[in-house]
Design a protein around this motif. Structure first.
Motif, PDB file in Angstrom:
ATOM      1  N   ASP A 145      -8.194   9.148  23.187  1.00  0.00           N
ATOM      2  CA  ASP A 145      -8.569   8.218  24.261  1.00  0.00           C
ATOM      3  C   ASP A 145     -10.050   8.417  24.573  1.00  0.00           C
ATOM      4  O   ASP A 145     -10.610   9.490  24.294  1.00  0.00           O
ATOM      5  CB  ASP A 145      -7.732   8.563  25.513  1.00  0.00           C
ATOM      6  CG  ASP A 145      -7.539   7.386  26.466  1.00  0.00           C
ATOM      7  OD1 ASP A 145      -8.496   6.614  26.663  1.00  0.00           O
ATOM      8  OD2 ASP A 145      -6.437   7.256  27.011  1.00  0.00           O
ATOM      9  N   SER A 146     -10.683   7.418  25.173  1.00  0.00           N
ATOM     10  CA  SER A 146     -12.030   7.639  25.693  1.00  0.00           C
ATOM     11  C   SER A 146     -11.965   8.106  27.145  1.00  0.00           C
ATOM     12  O   SER A 146     -12.980   8.456  27.740  1.00  0.00           O
ATOM     13  CB  SER A 146     -12.874   6.366  25.576  1.00  0.00           C
ATOM     14  OG  SER A 146     -12.348   5.357  26.400  1.00  0.00           O
ATOM     15  N   HIS A 147     -10.744   8.109  27.727  1.00  0.00           N
ATOM     16  CA  HIS A 147     -10.545   8.488  29.136  1.00  0.00           C
ATOM     17  C   HIS A 147      -9.578   9.664  29.254  1.00  0.00           C
ATOM     18  O   HIS A 147      -8.660   9.789  28.449  1.00  0.00           O
ATOM     19  CB  HIS A 147      -9.954   7.301  29.918  1.00  0.00           C
ATOM     20  CG  HIS A 147     -10.724   6.026  29.757  1.00  0.00           C
ATOM     21  ND1 HIS A 147     -10.358   5.053  28.842  1.00  0.00           N
ATOM     22  CD2 HIS A 147     -11.844   5.577  30.372  1.00  0.00           C
ATOM     23  CE1 HIS A 147     -11.230   4.051  28.914  1.00  0.00           C
ATOM     24  NE2 HIS A 147     -12.139   4.340  29.811  1.00  0.00           N
ATOM     25  N   ASP A 231      -4.794   5.636  22.551  1.00  0.00           N
ATOM     26  CA  ASP A 231      -5.388   4.499  23.267  1.00  0.00           C
ATOM     27  C   ASP A 231      -6.443   3.917  22.320  1.00  0.00           C
ATOM     28  O   ASP A 231      -7.353   4.630  21.894  1.00  0.00           O
ATOM     29  CB  ASP A 231      -6.036   5.004  24.563  1.00  0.00           C
ATOM     30  CG  ASP A 231      -6.586   3.868  25.413  1.00  0.00           C
ATOM     31  OD1 ASP A 231      -7.004   2.832  24.843  1.00  0.00           O
ATOM     32  OD2 ASP A 231      -6.631   4.028  26.644  1.00  0.00           O
ATOM     33  N   ASP A 233      -8.892   2.374  22.823  1.00  0.00           N
ATOM     34  CA  ASP A 233     -10.283   2.471  23.291  1.00  0.00           C
ATOM     35  C   ASP A 233     -10.964   3.778  22.889  1.00  0.00           C
ATOM     36  O   ASP A 233     -12.145   3.977  23.184  1.00  0.00           O
ATOM     37  CB  ASP A 233     -10.408   2.177  24.788  1.00  0.00           C
ATOM     38  CG  ASP A 233      -9.843   3.253  25.703  1.00  0.00           C
ATOM     39  OD1 ASP A 233      -9.833   4.433  25.333  1.00  0.00           O
ATOM     40  OD2 ASP A 233      -9.434   2.876  26.827  1.00  0.00           O
TER      41      ASP A 233
HETATM   42 MN   LIG Z   1      -8.443   4.719  27.679  1.00  0.00          MN
END
Ligand SMILES: [Mn+2]
Length: 305
Positions: A145-147, A231, A233
């Motif tokens: 994920d980027s988060h 994710d 992203d």
């Molecule tokens: Mn994300």
């Protein structure tokens, strides 16, 4: 009449299913299945991930039976099929989470198979993990994920697409958590301390880009049942623009595909690709990437058979 007869012929396959696989039949022995969860009411920015399962099916039509990089025929080996979509309740996240948990548990308790799930926003992973826990007990989670997705709440609410990981840890569903690809700006420096507080082994995009081997090594050293959550992203918006919360400076499509190809598990118990939002996609590139990530995941699973 002619059309109906044609559809009954074994020479014709469903075109609206993942990779043109057949729909799953109740009495068939299967090792893996595609499942759509078209829920996006927990997004905090761009909506549209409810169309993810449909987009990923559409983006999967060019997938062919043989994977030359892993030397495997994943669909044949897994007797893979498409389960259709979970009948979610738009606008009602807690009801939807119950539906997801109950539906998925019903599926995985009846058959010894691995679900490959297309979201939907990332909130769906919490009820998935609850169902997985009910069957397997605590599992490792590998999260791209980027988060961070371990925020406590958004607008005072506990269930969103950015809080599922914290909830899963609080509910003691997780054995080890490894996440990679993190790069988004955060609300405060203090937030980053939650990594240690929650016991999440977290690799930023810089860690990942600088030493992909080390991250893969840590993931592949996990023992016991493991769940993968990707994710979309985590991939750069240049390669995956069709998503709800894009963050620049991410992986290339080749990198994520290659990472998935190199994953090896004692026991893979589930796999999801979430946050694909076809309304923001361009030339189906995000949907095609998501479809290929699932294909590689199925291919890795098939190596154990
Ligand atoms: Mn994300």
């Amino acid at each position: 009449m002619r059309q109906i007869d044609a559809l009954k012929s074994p020479r014709f396959t469903q075109v609206s299913t993942f990779a043109r696989l057949p729909l799953c039949a109740k009495d068939e022995e299967i090792k893996a299945a595609f499942l759509g969860i078209p829920f996006d009411d927990a997004t905090t920015y761009r909506p549209g991930a409810r169309f993810g399962p449909m987009g990923i099916r559409q983006g999967s039509r060019l997938l062919r039976p043989y994977n030359q990089f892993l030397d495997t025929y994943p669909f044949d080996k897994l007797n893979a099929c498409d389960l259709g979509d979970v009948n979610i309740v738009p606008g009602y996240i807690e009801d939807t989470m119950n539906v997801i948990q109950n539906n998925l548990y019903e599926i995985i308790s009846a058959k010894d198979m691995v679900p490959f799930i297309a979201g939907g926003d990332h909130s769906i992973t919490l009820p998935i993990l609850r169902a997985i826990y009910r069957k397997y007990g605590k599992v490792n989670i590998v999260h791209f994920d980027s988060h961070y997705d371990f925020w406590d709440s958004y607008w005072g609410k506990k269930y969103t697409h950015g809080t599922w990981l914290r909830r899963a840890i609080e509910e003691s569903l997780i054995k080890n958590a490894v996440q990679a690809g993190i790069r988004a700006s955060t609300f405060s420096k203090e937030d980053l301390k939650d990594k240690e507080r929650l016991g999440v082994s977290s690799f930023t995009i810089r860690d990942l880009k600088n030493n992909i081997d080390a991250v893969i090594k840590e993931i592949n050293s996990l023992t016991g049942p493991t769940y993968i959550s990707i994710d979309i992203d985590v991939v750069d918006p240049a390669f995956a623009p069709g998503t709800g919360t894009p963050e620049v400076g991410g992986l290339t499509s080749f990198e994520i595909i290659e990472i998935v190809r190199r994953l090896r598990f004692d026991k893979l118990v589930g796999f999801d690709v979430v946050e694909v939002s076809p309304p923001y996609d361009v030339s189906e590139i995000t949907s095609m990437l998501a479809a290929n990530i699932i294909y590689e995941g199925m291919s890795v699973l098939s190596l154990n058979l």
